[in-house]
Design an enzyme around this catalytic site. Structure first.
Site, PDB file in Angstrom:
ATOM      1  N   ASP A   1      -1.701  -5.414   1.072  1.00 31.68           N
ATOM      2  CA  ASP A   1      -1.583  -4.046   1.597  1.00 31.68           C
ATOM      3  C   ASP A   1      -1.598  -3.989   3.116  1.00 31.68           C
ATOM      4  O   ASP A   1      -2.064  -3.013   3.712  1.00 31.68           O
ATOM      5  CB  ASP A   1      -2.700  -3.137   1.035  1.00 31.68           C
ATOM      6  CG  ASP A   1      -2.682  -3.102  -0.476  1.00 31.68           C
ATOM      7  OD1 ASP A   1      -1.570  -3.135  -1.044  1.00 31.68           O
ATOM      8  OD2 ASP A   1      -3.760  -3.047  -1.084  1.00 31.68           O
TER       9      ASP A   1
ATOM     10  N   LYS B   1       3.429  -4.807   4.423  1.00 29.71           N
ATOM     11  CA  LYS B   1       4.586  -5.715   4.317  1.00 29.71           C
ATOM     12  C   LYS B   1       5.865  -4.932   4.031  1.00 29.71           C
ATOM     13  O   LYS B   1       6.917  -5.203   4.598  1.00 29.71           O
ATOM     14  CB  LYS B   1       4.348  -6.744   3.190  1.00 29.71           C
ATOM     15  CG  LYS B   1       3.164  -7.655   3.443  1.00 29.71           C
ATOM     16  CD  LYS B   1       2.902  -8.580   2.281  1.00 29.71           C
ATOM     17  CE  LYS B   1       2.376  -7.890   1.042  1.00 29.71           C
ATOM     18  NZ  LYS B   1       1.035  -7.288   1.156  1.00 29.71           N
TER      19      LYS B   1
ATOM     20  N   GLY C   1       2.346  -3.377  -4.504  1.00 26.57           N
ATOM     21  CA  GLY C   1       2.714  -1.984  -4.285  1.00 26.57           C
ATOM     22  C   GLY C   1       3.109  -1.845  -2.835  1.00 26.57           C
ATOM     23  O   GLY C   1       2.269  -1.970  -1.956  1.00 26.57           O
ATOM     24  N   HIS C   2       4.397  -1.679  -2.586  1.00 27.00           N
ATOM     25  CA  HIS C   2       4.893  -1.629  -1.212  1.00 27.00           C
ATOM     26  C   HIS C   2       5.463  -0.238  -0.944  1.00 27.00           C
ATOM     27  O   HIS C   2       6.390   0.199  -1.625  1.00 27.00           O
ATOM     28  CB  HIS C   2       5.958  -2.712  -0.989  1.00 27.00           C
ATOM     29  CG  HIS C   2       5.444  -4.100  -1.228  1.00 27.00           C
ATOM     30  ND1 HIS C   2       6.242  -5.212  -1.290  1.00 27.00           N
ATOM     31  CD2 HIS C   2       4.180  -4.564  -1.417  1.00 27.00           C
ATOM     32  CE1 HIS C   2       5.499  -6.291  -1.505  1.00 27.00           C
ATOM     33  NE2 HIS C   2       4.239  -5.913  -1.599  1.00 27.00           N
TER      34      HIS C   2
ATOM     35  N   GLN D   1       1.092  -9.537  -2.130  1.00 29.72           N
ATOM     36  CA  GLN D   1      -0.336  -9.837  -1.977  1.00 29.72           C
ATOM     37  C   GLN D   1      -0.610 -10.386  -0.555  1.00 29.72           C
ATOM     38  O   GLN D   1       0.126 -10.074   0.349  1.00 29.72           O
ATOM     39  CB  GLN D   1      -0.837 -10.820  -3.059  1.00 29.72           C
ATOM     40  CG  GLN D   1      -0.895 -10.221  -4.449  1.00 29.72           C
ATOM     41  CD  GLN D   1       0.447 -10.176  -5.175  1.00 29.72           C
ATOM     42  OE1 GLN D   1       1.114 -11.174  -5.280  1.00 29.72           O
ATOM     43  NE2 GLN D   1       0.837  -9.030  -5.675  1.00 29.72           N
TER      44      GLN D   1
HETATM   45  P1  GDP Z   1       2.046  -3.678   1.420  1.00 31.90           P
HETATM   46  O1  GDP Z   1       1.526  -3.864   0.044  1.00 31.90           O
HETATM   47  O2  GDP Z   1       1.658  -4.784   2.337  1.00 31.90           O
HETATM   48  O3  GDP Z   1       3.520  -3.384   1.477  1.00 31.90           O
HETATM   49  O4  GDP Z   1       1.302  -2.378   1.983  1.00 31.90           O
HETATM   50  P2  GDP Z   1       1.119  -0.989   1.203  1.00 31.90           P
HETATM   51  O5  GDP Z   1       2.424  -0.284   1.200  1.00 31.90           O
HETATM   52  O6  GDP Z   1       0.417  -1.192  -0.082  1.00 31.90           O
HETATM   53  O7  GDP Z   1       0.048  -0.285   2.138  1.00 31.90           O
HETATM   54  C1  GDP Z   1       0.297   0.009   3.467  1.00 31.90           C
HETATM   55  C2  GDP Z   1       0.219   1.529   3.663  1.00 31.90           C
HETATM   56  O8  GDP Z   1       0.157   1.825   5.032  1.00 31.90           O
HETATM   57  C3  GDP Z   1       1.452   2.275   3.150  1.00 31.90           C
HETATM   58  O9  GDP Z   1       1.057   3.523   2.661  1.00 31.90           O
HETATM   59  C4  GDP Z   1       2.330   2.425   4.379  1.00 31.90           C
HETATM   60  O10 GDP Z   1       3.176   3.558   4.329  1.00 31.90           O
HETATM   61  C5  GDP Z   1       1.280   2.606   5.441  1.00 31.90           C
HETATM   62  N1  GDP Z   1       1.639   2.061   6.761  1.00 31.90           N
HETATM   63  C6  GDP Z   1       2.405   0.987   7.077  1.00 31.90           C
HETATM   64  N2  GDP Z   1       2.413   0.806   8.411  1.00 31.90           N
HETATM   65  C7  GDP Z   1       1.640   1.782   8.938  1.00 31.90           C
HETATM   66  C8  GDP Z   1       1.224   2.101  10.275  1.00 31.90           C
HETATM   67  O11 GDP Z   1       1.557   1.445  11.239  1.00 31.90           O
HETATM   68  N3  GDP Z   1       0.393   3.185  10.417  1.00 31.90           N
HETATM   69  C9  GDP Z   1      -0.047   3.922   9.362  1.00 31.90           C
HETATM   70  N4  GDP Z   1      -0.853   4.949   9.597  1.00 31.90           N
HETATM   71  N5  GDP Z   1       0.327   3.651   8.098  1.00 31.90           N
HETATM   72  C10 GDP Z   1       1.149   2.586   7.898  1.00 31.90           C
HETATM   73  P1  IMO Z   2       0.512  -6.001  -2.299  1.00 36.56           P
HETATM   74  O1  IMO Z   2       1.786  -6.795  -2.455  1.00 36.56           O
HETATM   75  C1  IMO Z   2      -3.824  -5.820  -2.736  1.00 36.56           C
HETATM   76  C2  IMO Z   2      -5.578  -7.984  -6.109  1.00 36.56           C
HETATM   77  C3  IMO Z   2      -6.225  -7.155  -7.197  1.00 36.56           C
HETATM   78  C4  IMO Z   2      -7.322  -8.106  -7.644  1.00 36.56           C
HETATM   79  C5  IMO Z   2      -6.647  -9.473  -7.546  1.00 36.56           C
HETATM   80  C6  IMO Z   2      -6.096 -10.002  -8.862  1.00 36.56           C
HETATM   81  O2  IMO Z   2       0.671  -4.546  -2.478  1.00 36.56           O
HETATM   82  O3  IMO Z   2      -0.178  -6.386  -1.039  1.00 36.56           O
HETATM   83  P2  IMO Z   2      -3.953  -9.369 -10.312  1.00 36.56           P
HETATM   84  O4  IMO Z   2      -3.565  -8.086 -10.967  1.00 36.56           O
HETATM   85  O5  IMO Z   2      -2.951  -9.872  -9.327  1.00 36.56           O
HETATM   86  O6  IMO Z   2      -4.359 -10.430 -11.288  1.00 36.56           O
HETATM   87  O7  IMO Z   2      -5.300  -8.998  -9.491  1.00 36.56           O
HETATM   88  O8  IMO Z   2      -5.581  -9.306  -6.606  1.00 36.56           O
HETATM   89  N1  IMO Z   2      -4.172  -7.635  -5.801  1.00 36.56           N
HETATM   90  C7  IMO Z   2      -3.792  -6.969  -4.701  1.00 36.56           C
HETATM   91  N2  IMO Z   2      -4.524  -6.409  -3.712  1.00 36.56           N
HETATM   92  N3  IMO Z   2      -2.470  -5.775  -2.685  1.00 36.56           N
HETATM   93  C8  IMO Z   2      -1.728  -6.359  -3.645  1.00 36.56           C
HETATM   94  O9  IMO Z   2      -0.378  -6.466  -3.562  1.00 36.56           O
HETATM   95  C9  IMO Z   2      -2.382  -6.951  -4.741  1.00 36.56           C
HETATM   96  N4  IMO Z   2      -1.968  -7.576  -5.867  1.00 36.56           N
HETATM   97  C10 IMO Z   2      -3.066  -7.996  -6.491  1.00 36.56           C
HETATM   98  O10 IMO Z   2      -6.755  -5.954  -6.696  1.00 36.56           O
HETATM   99  O11 IMO Z   2      -8.381  -8.095  -6.715  1.00 36.56           O
HETATM  100 MG    MG Z   3       0.374  -2.857  -1.384  1.00 39.52          MG
END
Ligand code: GDP
Ligand code: IMO
Ligand code: MG
Length: 431
Positions: free
Chosen positions: A13, A16, A40-41, A224
Site C-alpha cells: 500500500d 504503487k 489493491g491498487h 505487496q
Molecule cells: P498500492 O497497493 O501500493 O497501489 O497502494 P494503495 O492504492 O493500496 O494505497 C495507496 C493509497 O494512497 C491510495 O488510496 C492512493 O490513491 C493514495 N495515494 C497515492 N499517492 C498518494 C499521495 O501522494 N498522497 C495522498 N494523499 N494519497 C496518495
Molecule cells: P498491495 O499490492 C498490504 C498482507 C495481508 C496479510 C498478509 C498475508 O495492495 O500493496 P495474504 O492474503 O496475501 O495471504 O495475506 O499480507 N497483504 C497486504 N498488505 N497490501 C497488500 O497488497 C497486501 N497483500 C497482502 O494483510 O498481513
Molecule cells: Mg494496496
C-alpha cells in the site's frame, strides 16, 4: 528502451498503483509477476477512481498492453468480475490490450474456504490474511497438484485435475469437521469462465521475450511489499510469494540481465495491514493522525491500516534486497502540519544498537526504534509538482531520507491524482 521494475519497500500500500499508472504512459507493456487479488491498487485520474486487484494498473491507459504473468495466482471468478467492473467504468478490455499467461496457477473456491477457516480457527497469532485463498493456492503450486489457466479449456482433463486438488484438501476439511467440497459443483462455471477468457490467454514468456527483443518498454508492477516477501519479510506474517524485484524475472520468464532500472515505492511514513512486527508502529495521537490524514483503510478488505513514522532501517534493507536504483516517495502531503517529524535510524535489541531488521520473529517483535526528530512544515504540499516549490523543511526531510537509505529519490507524489507528481528523473529516459 528500458525495462523497469516497481516494487513496494515496506508492507504494501505504498502507492504503487498511482506510480505504475503515471509511468505507464511510457511503457508498452505493464506486467504483474506475483501475488493475486490480495493486492489493491487505487488510481485517481481526473477525479475518477479506479480500484485494481488483479489486472495490472496500465489497463487504464489507452495504447498500453497489460500482461498477467505466470507468477500470479488467478481466481477466475474474480478475474471475470474485475474485467466486467472496469468495462462498466468505460475501460476497453480486449485481447488487444490484455494478455493472461497460460501458465499462471488458479485460486479455486476451496482455497478461499481454507484460507478463511485457518484464520478463524487461530485463537492467537492470526496472520490477518486478505482471505482470498492466496496462501493455499501457492501451496498447491509447490505441492505439484495445482490447476493452471491452460487446463481450463478441456473439460474432461479439468475435472481430473480439480479432483486431485479437492481430494487433497477434503481430507483436512473432513478431519476438522467441516463440509467437504465437490469439484463437479464448479466445473461448468469454471469451464464457462475459461471460454470467457480464452481469447486473452497466451504463452506469455514467448511474448515477453518478443517485447524485450524488439526494444519495447516493459514495466513490471509488483504487488505487496518487501517485508511481506516469503523469504525476506517478517515471516510468518507475510504473503505466500516473493515480492522483491528478482521475482519479476521468475514470474514472467525473463532473465535478470534484461532489467535496466528498479524503483522502490516508499510511503513518507509507514503502514501495515494485518498482524506482525512493526517497530515504528504508533498507536497514540501521531499514528492516529497519520491514519486519518492518509485515509489508511485497505482497498481489498477495508481494514484499518496500522500507522507509524518512517523507518529508514527497513527501507535501506529493501533498497539492498532489490538493488533499487531510485525511490518514488509517496504521500508526502500526509505529513503537512506536523510540528515535528520522526525518522527511525536504528534499533535497540536488548539494549544493543543494531542497524538491520533481525530474521527471528521474536527479535523483530522486540526491537525498539531509535528516532531522529526533524522540524515539520506549516504549508500544504498537496498538489505541488516542482521540487523547488516544496517548503524547505520538506526538502530537508527528503534529503535526509535519501542519505539514510542510501538511494536517490527520483519521484515524489503529493496527492492521489495522477499528475500531482514531482518528477526528478524518469527511468524510461535514463539510458
Ligand atoms: P498500492 O497497493 O501500493 O497501489 O497502494 P494503495 O492504492 O493500496 O494505497 C495507496 C493509497 O494512497 C491510495 O488510496 C492512493 O490513491 C493514495 N495515494 C497515492 N499517492 C498518494 C499521495 O501522494 N498522497 C495522498 N494523499 N494519497 C496518495
Ligand atoms: P498491495 O499490492 C498490504 C498482507 C495481508 C496479510 C498478509 C498475508 O495492495 O500493496 P495474504 O492474503 O496475501 O495471504 O495475506 O499480507 N497483504 C497486504 N498488505 N497490501 C497488500 O497488497 C497486501 N497483500 C497482502 O494483510 O498481513
Ligand atoms: Mg494496496
Amino acid at each position: 528502451m528500458s525495462n523497469v521494475i516497481i516494487i513496494g519497500t515496506q508492507w504494501g500500500d505504498e502507492g504503487k498503483g498511482k506510480i505504475v499508472d503515471w509511468l505507464s504512459e511510457k511503457a508498452d507493456l505493464v506486467v504483474r509477476f506475483q501475488g493475486g487479488h490480495n493486492a489493491g491498487h487505487t488510481l485517481v485520474v481526473n477525479g475518477k477512481i479506479f480500484k485494481l486487484s488483479l489486472l495490472p494498473s496500465g489497463i487504464i491507459r489507452e495504447n498500453t498492453t497489460v500482461l498477467i504473468g505466470n507468477g500470479v495466482v488467478i481466481d477466475p471468478f474474480h478475474l471475470k468480475k474485475e474485467i466486467e467492473e472496469l468495462r462498466n467504468q468505460d475501460i476497453k478490455i480486449s485481447s488487444e490490450n490484455l494478455i493472461i499467461s497460460d501458465s499462471a496457477f488458479l485460486i479455486l473456491p476451496i482455497h478461499q474456504t481454507i484460507d478463511n477457516l485457518r484464520e478463524n480457527k487461530k485463537e492467537i497469532e492470526k496472520i490477518g490474511t486478505t482471505g482470498r485463498g492466496i496462501g493455499p493456492s501457492y501451496e498447491d503450486k509447490v505441492g505439484r497438484r495445482a490447476v493452471k489457466i491452460c487446463d481450463l479449456f478441456d473439460k474432461v482433463d479439468l475435472l481430473k485435475k480439480l479432483l486431485k486438488v479437492y481430494d487433497f484438501h477434503n481430507v483436512w476439511l473432513k478431519a476438522m469437521g467441516e463440509k467437504i467440497q465437490y469439484p463437479e459443483d464448479i466445473l461448468n462455471e469454471l469451464y464457462d469462465i475459461g471460454q470467457f477468457i480464452i481469447s486473452f490467454v497466451q504463452p506469455s514468456s514467448l511474448l515477453i521475450s518478443k517485447y524485450n527483443d524488439t526494444s519495447l518498454n516493459i514495466l513490471f508492477e509488483g504487488a505487496q511489499g518487501t517485508f511481506l516477501d516469503i523469504d525476506h519479510g517478517t515471516y510468518p506474517y507475510v504473503t505466500s510469494s516473493n515480492t522483491i524485484a528478482s521475482q519479476a524475472g521468475v514470474g514472467t520468464g525473463l532473465g535478470p540481465t534484461s532489467i535496466d532500472f528498479t524503483i522502490g515505492i516508499t510511503k513518507a511514513y509507514t503502514t501495515r495491514v494485518g498482524s506482525g512486527p512493526f517497530p515504528t508502529e504508533d498507536t497514540s495521537t501521531d499514528g492516529i493522525q497519520l491514519g486519518t490524514r492518509g485515509h489508511e483503510f485497505g482497498t481489498v478488505t477495508g481494514r484499518q491500516r496500522r500507522c507509524g513514522w518512517f523507518d529508514a532501517v527497513l527501507v535501506k534493507q529493501a533498497v539492498s534486497l532489490s538493488s533499487i536504483n531510485g525511490i518514488a516517495l509517496t504521500k508526502l502531503d500526509v505529513l503537512d502540519g506536523f510540528n515535528s517529524i520522526k525518522i527511525c535510524t536504528g534499533y535497540y535489541l536488548d539494549n544493543n544498537f543494531i542497524n538491520y531488521l533481525p530474521s527471528s520473529d521474536k527479535q523483530q517483535k522486540k526491537v525498539k526504534p531509535i528516532y531522529e526528530v526533524i522540524e515539520g512544515w506549516d504549508e500544504s504540499v498537496v498538489g505541488v509538482r516542482e521540487f523547488d516549490k516544496l517548503p524547505k523543511e520538506a526538502k530537508f526531510y527528503i534529503k535526509r531520507i535519501e542519505k539514510l537509505i542510501n538511494c536517490p529519490i527520483i519521484l515524489i507524489s503529493t496527492s492521489p491524482e495522477r499528475e500531482d507528481t514531482i518528477y526528478l528523473k524518469n527511468p524510461f529516459e535514463m539510458n
